[in-house]
Design an enzyme around this catalytic site. Structure first.
Site, PDB file in Angstrom:
ATOM      1  CG  ASP A 113      -1.799  -1.248   1.259  1.00 55.92           C
ATOM      2  OD1 ASP A 113      -2.311  -1.628   0.196  1.00 55.92           O
ATOM      3  OD2 ASP A 113      -1.945  -1.852   2.333  1.00 55.92           O
ATOM      4  CG  HIS A 119      -3.566  -5.244   2.668  1.00 57.83           C
ATOM      5  ND1 HIS A 119      -3.003  -4.345   1.787  1.00 57.83           N
ATOM      6  CD2 HIS A 119      -3.705  -6.403   1.987  1.00 57.83           C
ATOM      7  CE1 HIS A 119      -2.810  -4.942   0.625  1.00 57.83           C
ATOM      8  NE2 HIS A 119      -3.228  -6.195   0.716  1.00 57.83           N
TER       9      HIS A 119
HETATM   10  N1  LIG Z   1      -0.439  -8.437   1.848  1.00 58.20           N
HETATM   11  C1  LIG Z   1      -0.459  -8.051   0.586  1.00 58.20           C
HETATM   12  O1  LIG Z   1      -0.258  -6.877   0.288  1.00 58.20           O
HETATM   13  C2  LIG Z   1      -0.702  -9.048  -0.510  1.00 58.20           C
HETATM   14  C3  LIG Z   1      -0.384  -8.711  -1.834  1.00 58.20           C
HETATM   15  C4  LIG Z   1      -0.601  -9.653  -2.825  1.00 58.20           C
HETATM   16  C5  LIG Z   1      -1.107 -10.895  -2.502  1.00 58.20           C
HETATM   17  N2  LIG Z   1      -1.399 -11.199  -1.224  1.00 58.20           N
HETATM   18  C6  LIG Z   1      -1.915 -12.517  -0.854  1.00 58.20           C
HETATM   19  O2  LIG Z   1      -0.846 -13.462  -0.862  1.00 58.20           O
HETATM   20  C7  LIG Z   1      -1.372 -14.778  -1.033  1.00 58.20           C
HETATM   21  C8  LIG Z   1      -0.586 -15.544  -2.085  1.00 58.20           C
HETATM   22  O3  LIG Z   1      -0.722 -14.940  -3.345  1.00 58.20           O
HETATM   23  P1  LIG Z   1       0.011 -15.576  -4.634  1.00 58.20           P
HETATM   24  O4  LIG Z   1      -0.323 -14.698  -5.770  1.00 58.20           O
HETATM   25  O5  LIG Z   1       1.435 -15.889  -4.320  1.00 58.20           O
HETATM   26  O6  LIG Z   1      -0.806 -16.946  -4.766  1.00 58.20           O
HETATM   27  P2  LIG Z   1      -0.331 -18.297  -5.510  1.00 58.20           P
HETATM   28  O7  LIG Z   1      -1.517 -19.175  -5.620  1.00 58.20           O
HETATM   29  O8  LIG Z   1       0.404 -17.958  -6.753  1.00 58.20           O
HETATM   30  O9  LIG Z   1       0.707 -18.926  -4.501  1.00 58.20           O
HETATM   31  C9  LIG Z   1       0.340 -19.387  -3.239  1.00 58.20           C
HETATM   32  C10 LIG Z   1       1.252 -20.527  -2.871  1.00 58.20           C
HETATM   33  O10 LIG Z   1       0.855 -20.969  -1.570  1.00 58.20           O
HETATM   34  C11 LIG Z   1       1.030 -22.361  -1.562  1.00 58.20           C
HETATM   35  N3  LIG Z   1       0.273 -22.972  -0.466  1.00 58.20           N
HETATM   36  C12 LIG Z   1      -1.034 -23.275  -0.377  1.00 58.20           C
HETATM   37  N4  LIG Z   1      -1.295 -23.859   0.803  1.00 58.20           N
HETATM   38  C13 LIG Z   1      -0.119 -23.917   1.473  1.00 58.20           C
HETATM   39  C14 LIG Z   1       0.269 -24.415   2.733  1.00 58.20           C
HETATM   40  N5  LIG Z   1      -0.614 -24.985   3.569  1.00 58.20           N
HETATM   41  N6  LIG Z   1       1.559 -24.326   3.097  1.00 58.20           N
HETATM   42  C15 LIG Z   1       2.459 -23.738   2.274  1.00 58.20           C
HETATM   43  N7  LIG Z   1       2.159 -23.267   1.052  1.00 58.20           N
HETATM   44  C16 LIG Z   1       0.878 -23.353   0.674  1.00 58.20           C
HETATM   45  C17 LIG Z   1       0.554 -22.823  -2.935  1.00 58.20           C
HETATM   46  O11 LIG Z   1       1.039 -24.125  -3.237  1.00 58.20           O
HETATM   47  C18 LIG Z   1       1.164 -21.736  -3.815  1.00 58.20           C
HETATM   48  O12 LIG Z   1       2.437 -22.093  -4.269  1.00 58.20           O
HETATM   49  C19 LIG Z   1      -2.847 -14.581  -1.392  1.00 58.20           C
HETATM   50  O13 LIG Z   1      -3.628 -14.794  -0.248  1.00 58.20           O
HETATM   51  C20 LIG Z   1      -2.920 -13.119  -1.790  1.00 58.20           C
HETATM   52  O14 LIG Z   1      -4.206 -12.570  -1.621  1.00 58.20           O
HETATM   53  C21 LIG Z   1      -1.206 -10.293  -0.228  1.00 58.20           C
HETATM   54  O1  LIG Z   2      -5.617  -7.329  -4.039  1.00 51.95           O
HETATM   55  C1  LIG Z   2      -5.319  -8.461  -3.686  1.00 51.95           C
HETATM   56  O2  LIG Z   2      -6.142  -9.375  -3.605  1.00 51.95           O
HETATM   57  C2  LIG Z   2      -3.888  -8.784  -3.383  1.00 51.95           C
HETATM   58  C3  LIG Z   2      -3.232  -7.796  -2.471  1.00 51.95           C
HETATM   59  O3  LIG Z   2      -3.895  -7.675  -1.256  1.00 51.95           O
HETATM   60  C4  LIG Z   2      -2.986  -6.470  -3.111  1.00 51.95           C
HETATM   61  O4  LIG Z   2      -3.207  -5.451  -2.471  1.00 51.95           O
HETATM   62  O5  LIG Z   2      -2.512  -6.448  -4.265  1.00 51.95           O
END
Ligand SMILES: NC(=O)c1ccc[n+]([C@@H]2O[C@H](COP(=O)([O-])OP(=O)(O)OC[C@H]3O[C@@H](n4cnc5c(N)ncnc54)[C@H](O)[C@@H]3O)[C@@H](O)[C@H]2O)c1
Ligand SMILES: O=C(O)C[C@H](O)C(=O)O
Length: 341
Positions: free
Chosen positions: A178, A205
């Protein structure tokens, strides 16, 4: 269910020498574990943490595909050794001795979904991972990336409390993306070099709970209230902008890996005693009536050294602060309830 596997970088002998020379120098050894390391965020985050000279050991855990990621990243000739762990049976080894655990494990949004729509799947994943963290690396700092962060951080806190090892100074919801977005969007409108820009982002967030404080942005620019409103909205909707642009192929991964690596680096600097490391993060807090809140936090040898107060807010930001509280409160309560049922 999943094949368990452990992969170690073939460069480990050379890196053992590196480790010895660092241990006699001023940079301490630090093990960083990434849970969800083979995912969209996990892979570029693994790359960026491999490039970080503060890391001596990089532990990559996922339920699938970690051997390939670890073998690939492990060939990079930087300080840390790299180990890949796959499947529940190897989670303990992935976590043991970790100073910092970064959690991007879980499903991402598709167009039309809110972050809260991820709760049903991701809450359980976070609960299981935090149960293991409590057992195998109870003193580590935790950087929670998995959404909905507004609820997954309270879930982690409750799991740690149940295990009798909760230390509120060590649990962080990663809201750095953010801040990264607010800086980028502000620099564009204010026509100032982005590298010089600072903007605190408070609250939580998700949607309106993300509240950038452009009145405190530096360098200050004379932007109209319409522009400030548009900048606020764009920052709040930044995640959705990416989800829609990716059209079903997930959410922000590359900008998130960058943001996650920045925040992890700040945590490591704090652990290593670097003074005046301040970042925004969603932490246990008393600066509002809500038990968790994102604001500027001073990082130190034990994690959170000080939660900084909000400073002066414009009238528009004061309204935004009041408007975000009901949603943030209910997301926190949802997480607490889930962890205790
Ligand atoms: N905080 C933030 O600003 C922010 C930003 C972007 C994404 N996110 C979040 O991050 C998370 C991941 O996003 P992504 O794009 O990498 O998703 P993705 O699906 O590409 O990757 C997620 C990974 O988690 C793994 N996984 C699932 N269950 C698991 C477990 N029990 N133990 C270990 N690994 C496990 C999957 O195998 C996969 O490799 C999502 O929840 C997304 O919303 C948060
Ligand atoms: O928007 C989402 O779902 C992923 C993450 O929280 C973001 O801010 O990009």
């Amino acid at each position: 269910m999943f094949r368990s596997m452990l992969v170690r970088s073939s460069a480990s002998a050379k890196q053992a020498v590196n480790r010895r020379s660092f241990s006699s120098g001023s940079v301490p050894e630090r093990k960083v574990a990434i849970l969800g390391a083979a995912g969209g965020i996990g892979q570029p985050l693994a790359l960026l943490m491999k490039l970080n000279p503060l890391v001596s050991s990089l532990s990559l855990y996922d339920i699938a595909n970690t051997p390939g990621v670890a073998a690939d990243v492990g060939h990079i000739n930087t300080r840390s050794d790299v180990a890949g762990y796959m499947g529940d049976d190897n989670l303990a080894k992935a976590l043991e001795g970790a100073d910092l655990v970064i959690i991007p494990a879980g499903v991402p949004r598709k167009p039309g979904m809110t972050r809260d729509d991820l709760f049903n799947i991701n809450a359980g994943i976070v609960k299981n991972l935090c149960t293991a963290i409590a057992k195998y690396c109870p003193h580590a700092l935790i950087n929670m990336i998995s959404n909905p962060v507004n609820s997954t951080v309270p879930i982690a806190a409750e799991i740690f409390k149940k295990a009798g090892m909760y230390d509120e100074k060590k649990l962080f919801g990663v809201t750095t993306l953010d801040v990264v977005r607010a800086k980028t969007f502000y620099a564009g409108k204010a026509n100032v070099p982005v590298a010089e820009v600072n903007v605190p982002v408070i609250g939580g967030h998700a949607g309106v709970t993300i509240l950038p404080l452009f009145s405190q942005a530096s360098p200050q620019a004379n932007l109209s209230s319409d522009v400030l409103t548009a900048l606020t909205k764009r920052t709040q909707d930044g995640g959705t902008e990416v989800v829609e642009a990716k059209a079903g192929k997930g959410s922000a991964t590359l900008s998130m890996a960058y943001a996650g690596a920045l925040f992890a680096d700040a945590c490591l600097k704090g652990l290593n005693g670097v003074p005046d490391v301040v970042e925004c993060s969603y932490v246990q807090s008393t600066i509002t009536e809500l038990p968790f809140f994102a604001s500027k936090v001073r990082l130190g040898k034990n994690g959170v050294e000080e939660v900084l107060d909000l400073g002066p807010l414009s009238d528009y930001e004061k309204e935004g602060l009041e408007a975000l509280k009901p949603e943030l409160k209910s997301s926190i309560e949802k997480g607490v309830k889930f962890a205790n049922q």
